[in-house]
Design a protein around this motif. Structure first.
Motif, PDB file in Angstrom:
ATOM      1  N   GLY A 143       0.732  -1.237  -0.098  1.00 56.39           N
ATOM      2  CA  GLY A 143       0.071   0.014  -0.025  1.00 56.39           C
ATOM      3  C   GLY A 143       0.897   1.473  -0.087  1.00 56.39           C
ATOM      4  N   ILE A 144       2.027   1.032  -0.532  1.00 56.16           N
ATOM      5  CA  ILE A 144       3.199   2.418  -0.574  1.00 56.16           C
ATOM      6  C   ILE A 144       3.156   2.703  -2.021  1.00 56.16           C
ATOM      7  CG2 ILE A 144       5.454   3.067   0.048  1.00 56.16           C
ATOM      8  CD1 ILE A 144       5.678   0.894   1.899  1.00 56.16           C
ATOM      9  N   GLU A 145       2.518   3.833  -2.070  1.00 57.31           N
ATOM     10  CA  GLU A 145       2.633   4.401  -3.456  1.00 57.31           C
ATOM     11  C   GLU A 145       3.713   5.315  -3.675  1.00 57.31           C
ATOM     12  OE1 GLU A 145      -0.796   6.887  -4.055  1.00 57.31           O
ATOM     13  OE2 GLU A 145      -2.311   5.219  -3.668  1.00 57.31           O
ATOM     14  N   LEU A 146       4.678   4.686  -4.616  1.00 59.56           N
ATOM     15  CA  LEU A 146       5.808   5.380  -5.053  1.00 59.56           C
ATOM     16  C   LEU A 146       5.797   6.724  -5.638  1.00 59.56           C
ATOM     17  CD1 LEU A 146       7.896   2.079  -5.916  1.00 59.56           C
ATOM     18  CD2 LEU A 146       7.549   3.525  -3.543  1.00 59.56           C
ATOM     19  N   GLU A 147       6.597   7.580  -5.235  1.00 61.54           N
ATOM     20  CA  GLU A 147       5.854   9.013  -5.890  1.00 61.54           C
ATOM     21  C   GLU A 147       6.951   9.352  -7.095  1.00 61.54           C
ATOM     22  OE1 GLU A 147       6.924  12.320  -3.395  1.00 61.54           O
ATOM     23  OE2 GLU A 147       5.977  11.460  -1.626  1.00 61.54           O
ATOM     24  N   GLU A 148       8.062   8.266  -7.306  1.00 63.10           N
ATOM     25  CA  GLU A 148       8.698   8.715  -8.798  1.00 63.10           C
ATOM     26  C   GLU A 148       8.922   7.214  -9.378  1.00 63.10           C
ATOM     27  OE1 GLU A 148      11.794  11.293  -9.024  1.00 63.10           O
ATOM     28  OE2 GLU A 148      10.830  12.987  -7.836  1.00 63.10           O
ATOM     29  N   LYS A 149       9.043   7.605 -10.660  1.00 65.27           N
ATOM     30  CA  LYS A 149       9.182   6.134 -11.359  1.00 65.27           C
ATOM     31  C   LYS A 149      10.546   5.509 -11.435  1.00 65.27           C
ATOM     32  CE  LYS A 149       5.565   6.985 -14.485  1.00 65.27           C
ATOM     33  NZ  LYS A 149       5.039   7.128 -16.125  1.00 65.27           N
ATOM     34  N   ASP A 150      11.588   6.421 -11.283  1.00 63.84           N
ATOM     35  CA  ASP A 150      12.978   5.759 -11.437  1.00 63.84           C
ATOM     36  C   ASP A 150      13.680   5.842  -9.958  1.00 63.84           C
ATOM     37  OD1 ASP A 150      12.946   8.538 -10.926  1.00 63.84           O
ATOM     38  OD2 ASP A 150      14.488   8.832 -12.572  1.00 63.84           O
ATOM     39  N   LYS A 151      13.039   5.984  -8.753  1.00 66.84           N
ATOM     40  CA  LYS A 151      13.653   5.966  -7.464  1.00 66.84           C
ATOM     41  C   LYS A 151      12.602   5.639  -6.525  1.00 66.84           C
ATOM     42  CE  LYS A 151      15.117  10.175  -7.449  1.00 66.84           C
ATOM     43  NZ  LYS A 151      15.818  11.632  -7.159  1.00 66.84           N
TER      44      LYS A 151
END
Length: 244
Positions: A143-151
């Protein structure tokens, strides 16, 4: 001399406890779970008492981006009571630094100190070497939405360690007893509770949780803790934490 022992006067009340907590909230030394500089990760509450002494400790584990890297990952102990040697609330000596690089590679990017180093495989948490997970699906499944695609940012990585490593996030008994009387008994421990919205000026004395805990401390009776509100101290409930 009377054969009857005189009972020592009870030296504190629920009202006095709440007054201390309110004063700390007004001076910003009571935990604010949506502190704009700190991404919340985990929290814990512990209460201690006997007839004449009381202590309340709230641990706020988070990532302060102004610190950056390992220096930003801390367990900030907020300590209240009538038998502590420091001012109620928190101070620089109550920050516990719990992570460091392993011998592998630097854990975090060395330029901005805010995200995982793609080459890092391990990290030291409380003296133990643990794996660094770069699998984005692992975080999404938690349930952790990652803010950026490359990090993967540090707070996202640390939240991914919950709940498996919560014990390592929390203060040890030795760290606690260095700061409070060694002989005061623990009466209560919570990892879920309904926390006041201090950023919106809600005081502990107006919050059900702390009104009930103050009564538990005053009386020593756990039955006074009867929460009716759903726990909200999980990091997902404080999206403004770290948002400044």
């Amino acid at each position: 001399m009377s054969i009857f022992a005189f009972k020592k006067k009870h030296e504190y009340s629920a009202k006095e406890i709440l007054n201390q907590l309110d004063k700390c909230a007004e001076y910003f030394t009571f935990p604010m779970l949506d502190n704009g500089y700190v991404y919340p990760i985990h929290s814990k509450l512990s209460a201690y008492r006997d007839e004449n002494r009381w202590v309340l400790i709230i641990e706020a584990i988070g990532f302060n981006y102004r610190g950056g890297g390992h220096n930003g990952i801390t367990n900030c102990l907020h300590i209240f009571g009538n038998c502590i040697e420091t001012q109620p609330g928190t101070n620089n000596n109550n920050f516990l630094y719990i992570t460091e690089d392993s011998s592998d590679n630097p854990t975090f990017d060395e330029e901005y100190l805010d995200s995982l180093n793609p080459r890092a495989n391990t990290m030291i948490l409380r003296g133990k070497e643990i794996n660094v997970n770069h699998d984005r699906e692992f975080y999404l499944n938690k349930g952790i939405e990652l803010e950026e695609k490359d990090k993967i940012f540090i707070w996202e990585f640390m939240r991914g360690l919950e709940p498996e490593y919560n014990n390592e996030f929390e203060a040890t008994e030795q760290e606690i007893r260095e700061r409070i009387p060694f002989d005061i008994p623990k009466i209560m421990e919570l990892t879920e509770w309904y926390h006041p919205d201090c950023a919106d000026s809600e005081l502990p004395s107006k919050n059900e949780t702390f009104k009930q805990i103050a009564k538990v401390l005053e009386t020593g009776k756990m039955e006074f803790y009867k929460p009716t509100y759903k726990p909200n101290n999980h990091w997902k409930n404080w999206p403004n934490g770290g948002a400044l």
